[in-house]
Scaffold this active site. Sequence first.
Site, PDB file in Angstrom:
ATOM      1  CG  HIS A   1       7.632   4.883   1.035  1.00 37.65           C
ATOM      2  ND1 HIS A   1       7.357   5.980   1.841  1.00 37.65           N
ATOM      3  CD2 HIS A   1       7.715   3.810   1.866  1.00 37.65           C
ATOM      4  CE1 HIS A   1       7.295   5.584   3.096  1.00 37.65           C
ATOM      5  NE2 HIS A   1       7.498   4.256   3.139  1.00 37.65           N
TER       6      HIS A   1
ATOM      7  CG  HIS B   1       0.018   0.196   2.492  1.00 34.94           C
ATOM      8  ND1 HIS B   1       0.668  -0.856   3.104  1.00 34.94           N
ATOM      9  CD2 HIS B   1       0.424   1.308   3.150  1.00 34.94           C
ATOM     10  CE1 HIS B   1       1.416  -0.395   4.091  1.00 34.94           C
ATOM     11  NE2 HIS B   1       1.285   0.927   4.144  1.00 34.94           N
TER      12      HIS B   1
HETATM   13  P1  2AM Z   1       6.684   2.216   6.174  1.00 35.24           P
HETATM   14  O1  2AM Z   1       6.072   1.232   5.212  1.00 35.24           O
HETATM   15  O2  2AM Z   1       7.637   3.162   5.525  1.00 35.24           O
HETATM   16  O3  2AM Z   1       7.246   1.530   7.380  1.00 35.24           O
HETATM   17  C1  2AM Z   1       1.621   1.012   8.427  1.00 35.24           C
HETATM   18  O4  2AM Z   1       2.561   0.725   9.390  1.00 35.24           O
HETATM   19  C2  2AM Z   1       2.104   2.103   7.523  1.00 35.24           C
HETATM   20  O5  2AM Z   1       2.348   3.286   8.269  1.00 35.24           O
HETATM   21  C3  2AM Z   1       3.392   1.806   6.784  1.00 35.24           C
HETATM   22  O6  2AM Z   1       3.256   2.278   5.452  1.00 35.24           O
HETATM   23  C4  2AM Z   1       4.449   2.570   7.511  1.00 35.24           C
HETATM   24  O7  2AM Z   1       5.447   3.111   6.701  1.00 35.24           O
HETATM   25  C5  2AM Z   1       3.668   3.709   8.074  1.00 35.24           C
HETATM   26  N1  2AM Z   1       4.228   4.096   9.362  1.00 35.24           N
HETATM   27  C6  2AM Z   1       4.428   3.313  10.418  1.00 35.24           C
HETATM   28  N2  2AM Z   1       4.925   4.023  11.461  1.00 35.24           N
HETATM   29  C7  2AM Z   1       5.039   5.294  11.023  1.00 35.24           C
HETATM   30  C8  2AM Z   1       5.478   6.495  11.618  1.00 35.24           C
HETATM   31  N3  2AM Z   1       5.888   6.543  12.881  1.00 35.24           N
HETATM   32  N4  2AM Z   1       5.462   7.607  10.861  1.00 35.24           N
HETATM   33  C9  2AM Z   1       5.054   7.573   9.581  1.00 35.24           C
HETATM   34  N5  2AM Z   1       4.606   6.465   8.962  1.00 35.24           N
HETATM   35  C10 2AM Z   1       4.606   5.328   9.669  1.00 35.24           C
END
Ligand code: 2AM
Length: 176
Positions: free
Chosen positions: A125, A43
């Site tokens: 991303h 996603h």
């Molecule tokens: P990531 O894929 O770059 O880890 C569910 O966890 C989604 O939220 C993922 O797309 C994750 O990004 C994002 N996510 C998790 N923790 C986060 C944070 N503290 N700040 C921003 N995005 C976050």
Amino acid sequence: MSSSRRLFFALTLPDALQQQVIRWRAEAFTPEAGRPVAAANLHLTLAFLGDVSAQKETALKKLAGRIIQPGFSMILDDLGHWPRPGVVWLGTRRAPRGALQLAELLRSQAARSGCYQSPMPFHPHITLLRSATQPVAVPPATPGWTFSADSFTLYQSVFENGRTRYHPLEQWPLAH
Ligand code: 2AM
């Protein structure tokens, strides 16, 4: 009483694209590069909310339902590796204005509702691999898929039986 849920707003990838991505990923990276994200979990996050109370969730859904934004398409023509969080990602060299506006709106609504928002700029991303903390040979190019976003979704992140799953809770259309 049931308490908070871990939530985020994201763009869903069409099933066909999820399958294309995982087939390409299997060729593009060695198994040592990192832990592949399951196809159904691919996603593009617009706004991460963290742990949200039921009351706040209701308020955030209401605000999301009032958003009137055009849909957009995104070319997935960029790839990268962030060693610190250990993430290998698929992204875009030119984020469409619609994606930036939608993320900005969701993030400011979240901030105003008391959800901590990272000061890091939004970098759209799709996480492909996790636990990628060692140097990774990132292929020079992507197949350059284009995907069209005509809705956005509120997801709940659930960790159960040793796995993270993302459950769609509600979806809102983007205008054409
Ligand atoms: P990531 O894929 O770059 O880890 C569910 O966890 C989604 O939220 C993922 O797309 C994750 O990004 C994002 N996510 C998790 N923790 C986060 C944070 N503290 N700040 C921003 N995005 C976050």
